[in-house]
Design a protein around this motif. Structure first.
Motif, PDB file in Angstrom:
ATOM      1  N   VAL A  88       7.438   2.922 -13.730  1.00 33.58           N
ATOM      2  CA  VAL A  88       6.753   2.937 -12.586  1.00 33.58           C
ATOM      3  C   VAL A  88       7.527   2.397 -11.372  1.00 33.58           C
ATOM      4  N   THR A  89       8.397   1.487 -11.515  1.00 37.82           N
ATOM      5  CA  THR A  89       9.255   1.131 -10.337  1.00 37.82           C
ATOM      6  C   THR A  89      10.209   2.061  -9.863  1.00 37.82           C
TER       7      THR A  89
ATOM      8  N   GLU B 221       1.821   4.100  -3.733  1.00 45.23           N
ATOM      9  CA  GLU B 221       2.758   4.059  -2.608  1.00 45.23           C
ATOM     10  C   GLU B 221       2.107   4.270  -1.282  1.00 45.23           C
ATOM     11  N   TYR B 222       2.825   3.401  -0.357  1.00 37.75           N
ATOM     12  CA  TYR B 222       2.285   3.604   1.088  1.00 37.75           C
ATOM     13  C   TYR B 222       3.448   3.531   2.138  1.00 37.75           C
ATOM     14  N   PRO B 223       3.528   3.858   3.236  1.00 40.97           N
ATOM     15  CA  PRO B 223       4.692   3.633   4.092  1.00 40.97           C
ATOM     16  C   PRO B 223       5.279   2.376   4.173  1.00 40.97           C
ATOM     17  N   GLY B 224       6.486   2.057   3.700  1.00 41.17           N
ATOM     18  CA  GLY B 224       7.179   1.031   3.875  1.00 41.17           C
ATOM     19  C   GLY B 224       6.786  -0.134   2.552  1.00 41.17           C
ATOM     20  N   ILE B 225       5.862   0.175   1.770  1.00 43.65           N
ATOM     21  CA  ILE B 225       5.758  -0.538   0.587  1.00 43.65           C
ATOM     22  C   ILE B 225       4.962   0.189  -0.515  1.00 43.65           C
ATOM     23  N   VAL B 226       5.321  -0.160  -1.815  1.00 44.00           N
ATOM     24  CA  VAL B 226       4.630   0.126  -3.174  1.00 44.00           C
ATOM     25  C   VAL B 226       4.147  -0.959  -3.895  1.00 44.00           C
ATOM     26  N   PHE B 227       3.179  -0.530  -4.572  1.00 44.23           N
ATOM     27  CA  PHE B 227       2.528  -1.438  -5.475  1.00 44.23           C
ATOM     28  C   PHE B 227       2.700  -1.001  -6.995  1.00 44.23           C
ATOM     29  N   CYS B 228       3.084  -1.970  -8.067  1.00 47.37           N
ATOM     30  CA  CYS B 228       3.293  -1.452  -9.357  1.00 47.37           C
ATOM     31  C   CYS B 228       2.055  -2.310 -10.059  1.00 47.37           C
ATOM     32  N   GLY B 229       1.728  -1.928 -11.253  1.00 45.53           N
ATOM     33  CA  GLY B 229       0.837  -2.668 -11.976  1.00 45.53           C
ATOM     34  C   GLY B 229       1.630  -4.086 -12.521  1.00 45.53           C
ATOM     35  N   TRP B 230       0.690  -5.361 -12.439  1.00 44.49           N
ATOM     36  CA  TRP B 230       1.451  -6.538 -12.660  1.00 44.49           C
ATOM     37  C   TRP B 230       1.625  -6.873 -14.067  1.00 44.49           C
ATOM     38  N   LYS B 231       0.843  -5.968 -15.004  1.00 42.43           N
ATOM     39  CA  LYS B 231       1.117  -6.379 -16.418  1.00 42.43           C
ATOM     40  C   LYS B 231       2.247  -5.319 -17.004  1.00 42.43           C
ATOM     41  N   ALA B 232       2.819  -4.593 -16.159  1.00 42.35           N
ATOM     42  CA  ALA B 232       4.068  -3.660 -16.518  1.00 42.35           C
ATOM     43  C   ALA B 232       5.237  -4.501 -16.987  1.00 42.35           C
ATOM     44  N   GLU B 233       5.793  -3.743 -17.900  1.00 41.87           N
ATOM     45  CA  GLU B 233       7.132  -4.820 -18.539  1.00 41.87           C
ATOM     46  C   GLU B 233       7.929  -3.646 -19.285  1.00 41.87           C
ATOM     47  N   LYS B 234       9.110  -3.970 -19.527  1.00 40.50           N
ATOM     48  CA  LYS B 234      10.043  -3.023 -20.311  1.00 40.50           C
ATOM     49  C   LYS B 234      10.019  -1.769 -19.627  1.00 40.50           C
TER      50      LYS B 234
END
Length: 210
Positions: free
Chosen positions: A24-25, A5-18
């Motif tokens: 993570v979201t 997480e960062y101010p105004g944006i978050v990143f989630c692993g691109w391989k995440a599913e189900k």
């Protein structure tokens, strides 16, 4: 599955599913509030961010799509030994003062589970939810400390929770109690089991029976 997480944006692993993608979201959505709007200092009080979001995950897991990604319930007898074992540390230690192996427990799981207990077993969902929302409202765009959180929860819930904060957050106590016996109130089964003190032959009241 990792995210960041960062101010105004978050990143989630691109391989995440189900369930991994949902988990993570959901967790990173929580970070848009903690610490990005309710600006606690995660370097000093990491549990006020990660622990809050772990707690939020527990609610979302129940609610999302009728519990589609609700996992199995933890064995809390085992987890208590893990959270309060010989190598565990208090939640309120700063992260850089903790053993690295304890960070996941002391910043994420332990405070998250403590808030679950506070909501479900101590205050009840209605009072807890009101108090938690009050804390968010009071401290949005400010920089609360643990004391501010504790005081807001007590003020809004109308409950003195000093014993709870001390045992779960300030100290590292492990509850060690056992039921010795169960008795009916005044010997009457229709009254149910209770805390009646039975008179003894010498005229003194006996031990409490739960």
């Amino acid at each position: 599955m990792w995210g960041m997480e960062y101010p105004g944006i978050v990143f989630c692993g691109w391989k995440a599913e189900k369930e991994g993608l949902f988990g993570v979201t959901d967790h990173e959505f929580g970070h848009t509030w903690f610490p990005m709007i309710v600006g606690s200092n995660e370097r000093r009080y990491g549990w006020m961010d990660e622990g809050f979001n772990t707690f939020i995950n527990s609610l979302a897991d129940d609610d999302f799509n009728k519990g589609e990604y609700l996992g199995e319930k933890q064995n809390m007898e085992f987890m208590a030994q893990y959270m309060f074992g010989e190598n565990s540390e208090p939640i309120l230690l700063t992260p850089d003062a903790m053993k690295e192996a304890n960070i996941g427990t002391a910043l994420y799981f332990k405070p998250g589970y403590a808030l679950e207990l506070l909501r479900d077993e101590v205050l009840g969902p209605e009072r807890f939810d009101y108090a938690f929302r009050t804390y968010i409202s009071r401290w949005a765009f400010k920089h609360p400390t643990p004391a501010d959180f504790f005081k807001s929860m007590e003020d809004a819930s109308g409950e003195d929770l000093g014993w709870f904060w001390k045992s779960w957050f300030l100290e590292n106590y492990q509850l060690d109690q056992a039921i010795v016996s169960v008795g009916y109130e005044r010997g009457d089964a229709s009254r149910g089991a209770g805390h009646d003190r039975q008179p003894q032959p010498d005229g003194h009241a006996g031990d409490h029976r739960v």
